[in-house]
Write an enzyme that holds these catalytic residues in place. Structure first.
Site: not given
Ligand SMILES: Cc1ncccc1-c1cc(O)c2nc[nH]c(=O)c2c1
Ligand SMILES: [Mg+2]
Length: 214
Positions: A141, A144, A169-170, A199
């Site tokens: 997490d 990416k 995640d993501n 989230e």
């Molecule tokens: C920050 C953000 N903005 C828009 C859409 C998604 C995100 C986002 C969401 C996450 O769950 C993340 N987890 C780990 N690291 C990340 O960089 C990260 C970024």
């Molecule tokens: Mg995340």
């Protein structure tokens, strides 16, 4: 100077959550991030999937890449049985400082160990530094762009064993296309996608669960 987003999240935990009660820390963060200020915690919807994977696996050794404010470290740590340990790596010192406080507020300082630094630097040192043989469960997490390099490094360092479960995640938002292609094509992994949402939003996101076949 202004407080930071993680510092404001920590204040909400200290003002509203019950010390030593991980469940209340989790619900305070989710309520705060849904109603007052969004933050990039795995959140309650994907968190429920995370809980089910951890509960089914009942891991003894866990690695988390990317602590942020400690939300998922608390989510995972609260489910671990006695003697089990979570090692969480965080690159950003400001995030790490807040996460240490959140983990401590939840009363999980003896279960969760936070290590500051870059995953690429620390992964090759985990065995000699922490006496770890292999991991049962890994939660990705962090960045990416680093997912693929880090699991290849974990393979190289022989920190995975037959049955190690990786949960990322993501994989849709922000997305980790090179990681997805690798785990879905490689004969070393059995991979499946758990569709969910980013989230606290309606945007699609999801978790990729990959079992290392060794
Ligand atoms: C920050 C953000 N903005 C828009 C859409 C998604 C995100 C986002 C969401 C996450 O769950 C993340 N987890 C780990 N690291 C990340 O960089 C990260 C970024
Ligand atoms: Mg995340």
């Amino acid at each position: 100077t202004r407080t930071t987003r993680p510092q404001r999240l920590l204040k909400a935990v200290q003002d509203r959550a019950i010390r030593g009660n991980p469940k209340s820390v989790i619900s305070v963060i989710d309520h705060y991030c849904r109603n007052q200020e969004w933050a990039m915690n795995v959140g309650d919807e994907k968190g429920f999937i995370l809980d089910s994977v951890v509960s089914e696996l009942n891991p003894q050794t866990v690695l988390e890449l990317g602590t942020y404010c400690g939300y998922s470290a608390v989510r995972i740590g609260r489910l671990l049985h006695s003697g089990a340990r979570l090692l969480t790596l965080e690159f950003n010192p400001d995030y790490a400082a807040v996460a240490r406080e959140v983990i401590s507020w939840a009363g999980l300082e003896n279960t969760v160990q936070l290590v500051e630094g870059a995953s690429g630097d620390w992964i090759p040192r985990l065995r000699e530094h922490f006496g770890i043989h292999t991991f049962d469960f890994i939660f990705l997490d962090h960045w990416k762009e680093g997912y693929l390099a880090d699991i290849k490094l974990l393979e190289e360092c022989r920190l995975l064993r037959k049955g190690t479960v990786l949960l990322a995640d993501n994989v849709v938002c922000p997305g980790a296309p090179d990681y997805l292609e690798y785990v879905r094509k490689s004969p070393l992994y059995d991979s499946r996608y758990f569709k969910s949402h980013l989230e606290y939003t309606k945007a699609e996101d999801g978790l990729e669960k990959s079992v290392y076949l060794g």
